[in-house]
Structure formats: structure tokens, C-alpha cells
Design an enzyme around this catalytic site. Sequence first.
Site, PDB file in Angstrom:
ATOM      1  CG  HIS A  18      -2.188  -0.877   0.748  1.00 12.58           C
ATOM      2  ND1 HIS A  18      -2.271  -2.200   1.079  1.00 12.58           N
ATOM      3  CD2 HIS A  18      -3.256  -0.603  -0.033  1.00 12.58           C
ATOM      4  CE1 HIS A  18      -3.366  -2.699   0.550  1.00 12.58           C
ATOM      5  NE2 HIS A  18      -3.989  -1.756  -0.125  1.00 12.58           N
ATOM      6  NE  ARG A  59      -6.227   0.405  -2.192  1.00 14.78           N
ATOM      7  CZ  ARG A  59      -5.775   0.450  -3.454  1.00 14.78           C
ATOM      8  NH1 ARG A  59      -5.632   1.579  -4.070  1.00 14.78           N
ATOM      9  NH2 ARG A  59      -5.469  -0.666  -4.075  1.00 14.78           N
ATOM     10  NE  ARG A  99     -11.081  -1.163  -0.104  1.00 13.32           N
ATOM     11  CZ  ARG A  99      -9.855  -1.545  -0.429  1.00 13.32           C
ATOM     12  NH1 ARG A  99      -9.676  -2.506  -1.310  1.00 13.32           N
ATOM     13  NH2 ARG A  99      -8.813  -0.959   0.115  1.00 13.32           N
ATOM     14  CD  GLU A 125     -10.340  -7.628  -1.888  1.00 11.58           C
ATOM     15  OE1 GLU A 125      -9.300  -7.124  -2.340  1.00 11.58           O
ATOM     16  OE2 GLU A 125     -11.034  -7.055  -1.036  1.00 11.58           O
ATOM     17  CG  ASN A 134      -3.581  -5.027  -5.942  1.00  9.73           C
ATOM     18  OD1 ASN A 134      -3.250  -5.190  -7.093  1.00  9.73           O
ATOM     19  ND2 ASN A 134      -3.883  -3.853  -5.427  1.00  9.73           N
ATOM     20  CG  ASP A 135      -5.933  -8.465  -1.144  1.00  9.68           C
ATOM     21  OD1 ASP A 135      -4.856  -8.758  -0.599  1.00  9.68           O
ATOM     22  OD2 ASP A 135      -6.581  -7.439  -0.863  1.00  9.68           O
ATOM     23  NE  ARG A 148      -1.510  -6.328  -1.566  1.00  7.29           N
ATOM     24  CZ  ARG A 148      -2.648  -5.655  -1.611  1.00  7.29           C
ATOM     25  NH1 ARG A 148      -3.805  -6.272  -1.376  1.00  7.29           N
ATOM     26  NH2 ARG A 148      -2.667  -4.389  -1.916  1.00  7.29           N
ATOM     27  CB  CYS A 172     -10.382  -1.569  -8.427  1.00  2.00           C
ATOM     28  SG  CYS A 172     -10.756  -2.709  -7.102  1.00  2.00           S
TER      29      CYS A 172
HETATM   30  C1  PEP Z   1      -6.931  -5.414  -4.464  1.00  2.00           C
HETATM   31  O1  PEP Z   1      -6.780  -6.260  -3.594  1.00  2.00           O
HETATM   32  O2  PEP Z   1      -6.677  -5.607  -5.676  1.00  2.00           O
HETATM   33  C2  PEP Z   1      -7.446  -4.084  -4.111  1.00  2.00           C
HETATM   34  C3  PEP Z   1      -7.757  -3.202  -5.015  1.00  2.00           C
HETATM   35  O3  PEP Z   1      -7.521  -3.780  -2.790  1.00  2.00           O
HETATM   36  P1  PEP Z   1      -6.253  -3.377  -1.888  1.00  2.00           P
HETATM   37  O4  PEP Z   1      -5.056  -3.234  -2.795  1.00  2.00           O
HETATM   38  O5  PEP Z   1      -6.595  -2.121  -1.208  1.00  2.00           O
HETATM   39  O6  PEP Z   1      -6.144  -4.553  -0.982  1.00  2.00           O
HETATM   40 MG    MG Z   2      -7.662  -5.946  -1.642  1.00  2.00          MG
END
Ligand code: PEP
Ligand code: MG
Length: 589
Positions: free
Chosen positions: A200, A307, A343, A444, A467-468, A478, A515
Site C-alpha cells: 500500500h 480506499r 469501499r 479478491e 492484488n489480493d 503480496r 481495481c
Molecule cells: C486489491 O486487492 O486488488 C485491491 C484493489 O484492494 P487493496 O489493494 O486495497 O487490498
Molecule cells: Mg484488496
Amino acid sequence: MSTDKRGKTETLVQGIAASQGIAYGQAFLYLQSDVEVPAYQVEPEKRMQEISRFDHAILVTRQQIQKIMSEVDKNLGPEEAQIFDAHLLVLEDQALISETIREFETSGRNIETCFNKVSQRYIKAFSEIDDEYLRERSGDIRDVAQRVLQNLLGHSSQNLSQLVEKRVVIANDISPSDAAGIDSSQALAIVTDSGSKTSHAVIVARSMKVPAVVAVRDLTKQVMPGDWVLVDGYEGLVILNPTQQTLFRYGQIQIQKKGFEQRLMEANRRPATTLDGVTITLRANIEKVDECALVKEYLADGVGLFRTEFLYLNAGHIPSEEDQFHAYKAVAESLAPSPVVIRTLDLGGDKPMAGHPHLFPKEDNPFLGYRAIRFCLDHPEIFKDQLRAILRASAHGDIRMMYPMISGRDELTRANVMLTECKEELKAKKIPFNAAVQVGAMIEIPSAAITSDVLAKDCDFFSIGTNDLIQYLLAVDRVNNRIAHLYEPTHPAVIRMLKLVVDEAHKNKIKVSVCGEMAGDSVYAPLLLGLGVDELSMTPPLIPAVKYLIRSMKLSDSQKLAEDALKLTSAKEIFTLCNEFSRMRVKLN
Ligand code: PEP
Ligand code: MG
């Protein structure tokens, strides 16, 4: 061996390119960790001196807190500054001080050890109290105790918002709230020993357009504060003490890149329409209200992911319904009539909320733990404050909302039940909101993807958090740079899973957005569109490059790309196919 003009040797260190751009400047070393407390016996004749050292540390800590208070008051206002009143109260707590002295007199151990022992006992006791207000004081005690210990040990306490000169920030790690507090006009670049492209802090750097390189193992051990450093956020290179030739070469590269970026920005004024006439919706990911300016600058079609946890992280406490309402309303009004997808809270994982151990106890596996919707369903008082704030803001623009980390139908149902309760409460009080507010589920977690046929019946849209999804599907943390090579967005399992989710959504006549960071990457965006994804949402500065590519390709070609990718069995082969697709399109223009 090449040396710079000060006679120091040029050294190249390879990391992972995380945010594009080139920067050159002096290093600011940021080493953040809990203070390590040495333990030793104090000779009897030095005991008086030890107590004066303690008094002095308390005095210095008080002065530091008062200074922070006046800065916060000046920059953010009196209400925010009041947070530090609680910190001053900790310092005035006679019990904490006299118990430390008593402990010192009986044990003869150094004062740091005694103070640490007593303050830890207090932190634990407060964090177990059944009263929320008192429980929250444990975070204040922890912060103040760390500061006192730093002063006793002669460590300077660092804070990235203290950057007063333009510097390249080099850190072992940067928390998301540290990153959010960085003054982007002072941080020339961010380089970290650890981290990954989807951590992040990096996402925040990207949205601030600050070049970043991560996973540069042990760099903090090779750099001295003030060393001259060149950061290449395109190639993931860090060059310590660059020579004149290197600086000249990078000067040329920078001119080229700037020219290219300018052309991208010019092209960005045109619609994201493919050569075969399909217009793609490109939305923005934001973390803060003031990023609405970026959404407009890069001409995004509204926000696809807000976020909201950064509101919590930046405040350092759980914001009230009223504070949240004002933030969401400001975004809705600023971007109206474009939609804004809010979100709900996603704290935990790599976004822990420091100083609230009663709410977020330390866990061995935070990414598999008490995070996002799991935390919210367990804390209806916190979750419902946010839901009401979102609903109220929905009367002021096209607000939509979605839940993070949904693992299956039961969670979605429970969240929707709480949402219905909030709607009833607002209705009873005659507070306006959009009763038909669209509600989506983030996909996710693999279990959500596999049951997407079921989930699609209970929500208005899907937003895939790649991402998740990738980390959970491939079992690759990650943010762990040691296994970063295994984090493969083009793994056949990922592609098949994306296809499954898109197909199930479309069968149920709902739209799918992506996203995660894949959406803003020109290598992957065509593949996502070819798989049938309807919308892409990304950090605003990434929009021009993705739009440029979209305008250079036919959707039908990307569908063929997806078809071919689905037949391949190795991540590397699929990556090569996608990379070639993008490279050819951009080169042709
Ligand atoms: C993701 O997991 O792809 C996502 C957009 O949420 P975050 O990166 O905030 O976990
Ligand atoms: Mg996520």
C-alpha cells in the site's frame, strides 16, 4: 571503477520498479522500528544521575509533544491538535512515573528497562478494559512510551512528515500511514529494502507521482544520510554516488520520458475508444479526499475505488459518522455527476491500525486474519457509522459502495442486513439518502470467485481486487519481496479465475470492474478487456498510458489475445504474449 565528483564509488543496486520516474538527490534515511531497550545494572553511586536522566527525558518528550501540537493546530486545526492532549496526560500520570522509580529503586536496573516494564504493564491493562474510551488510551501510552524511550536512548524520533528539504527517502519499510503523511513536494523518491509493487505504501507513492523502487535488499545498510542517490523508477535501479556520465545519461533519458509523457497527456484528452469503436470506462483509485484534483486532471470517469481506510489511518483513530459523511460528500460533490465507488473499511493485512491493540490484536498471519469485512461484521458500531455516512453522502452525488474481502454469500448477506438497518434508521429520522444506492462485492478471495454465480445474485456489480486475488490464489504474500517472482498476474490459474468471474457476472447481467494494480498496467489491461472486463480503475497518473494503448488497439484483437492466453499453460508464455501485444500497439503509433 567509476567515482563521483566527491571521489565516492558509483554503485548500482537492483530492486523492483514500483512507481515510474527518475529522481536525484541526497538520501534521507528512515529506520522505523520499536525501540530496542538494553538492560543493565546501574552502579549505586550513579543512581541519582539515572533518575535525573529520566526527568530530563520526560521534559524533552513534553516539549516535543507541545511542538507537534502547535504544528498540527496550525496545519490541521485545533480539534486534531487536541488528540495530543491525551499524550500530555500520559506524561503527567504520577502513577506511571512513581512506579517506574519504585521499580528502579528495587531492581537497580537501568531506567529504560524499568520504564519499559511499567509502561508495557499499563498498555496491557488498558487494552483489556471493557470501556472503549479507556481502551483507546493504550495506544496513547504506547506512543508516548516509545518517545520517552527514544529520548532516554538518544535516538532521534523520525517522522516522514518532518521532511523539510527535498530528499530521497530510503527506508527499511514504510507503513501506508507513513506514506500518506509524506509531503510529496519534499520526497523526491521512495526506496525501501522490503515491499512489493502492490504494497500500500507503493500504491500511495504512485498516486503522488513519486518515483519508487522496492525490494532493494539491505540498501539502508549501504547508504549514509546525505549520500547522493539516483533513483530510476522505470527500471527499478538505485545508483549510489552516480558519476557525471551517469547523470548525463539519465538527463537524456528524462528528457525523452518527459516528451513521451507530454504526448500521452495530450492524447489523454480524447476518449478511451478502441480502433473498432468501443469506449472503455477508466476510473480512478483514490485514498484521500484531496485526490479528487488528480481524478479531474487525468480525466478519469469518476472513482472506481475509494480506499476509505486511509481516513482512519491518517486520523489515527476511528473517525465519527459525521467526519466520514463530510469526506464522502466532498468527494461526491467534487466529482458529480461522475460515480464514486466507496469501499468500506479494509484495515488489517498490510494496513494495520497502530495504537489500537484491543481492536487489532497482533496476529501471526494478518493477511489471513482479522481484516476488512471480517473486522466490520464483528464491530457493527464502527461499520454502521461508516454505512450511514456513505448512505447520507449518496444524497449528494452518484455514490456507490462495495465490501472488501467478501469470502462467500453469508458475509455478503450479513453486510447487506446491516446496510438495510442503516437505511431504516435514516428513513425513521427523515435523513435523505439514495435508497437505490448500488452495492457491489469485491472479488479478491478465491472462494468468492468460485461462488461468483451465487454472489452475483445479491449485488449490483463486482470489482475484482487482483492484488489480493493473486496473493490468495497463488499463496504468495503480496508484500514479501523474497517470493516476489512467484507473484504472477499471468499465471494460468489467475486468467481462468478472471474469466470465470466475468462470465458469471455477465450471465447475471451485472458489470465487472478490475481495481487491482493489473488494471493500470499496460501489459495486462488489454488481456483484462479481452476477457470481458467492463471497467478498469487505477491510480490516476496511470490513466494516460492505458488510454493510449486502448486507442491503439481493437477490442476484437484483445479478445483474440485472451482466447490465446487461455490456451497457454505457463505464466511466462502468457506474459510474453501480453507484453508483445502492448509493445506492438504502442510502437505502431
Ligand atoms: C486489491 O486487492 O486488488 C485491491 C484493489 O484492494 P487493496 O489493494 O486495497 O487490498
Ligand atoms: Mg484488496
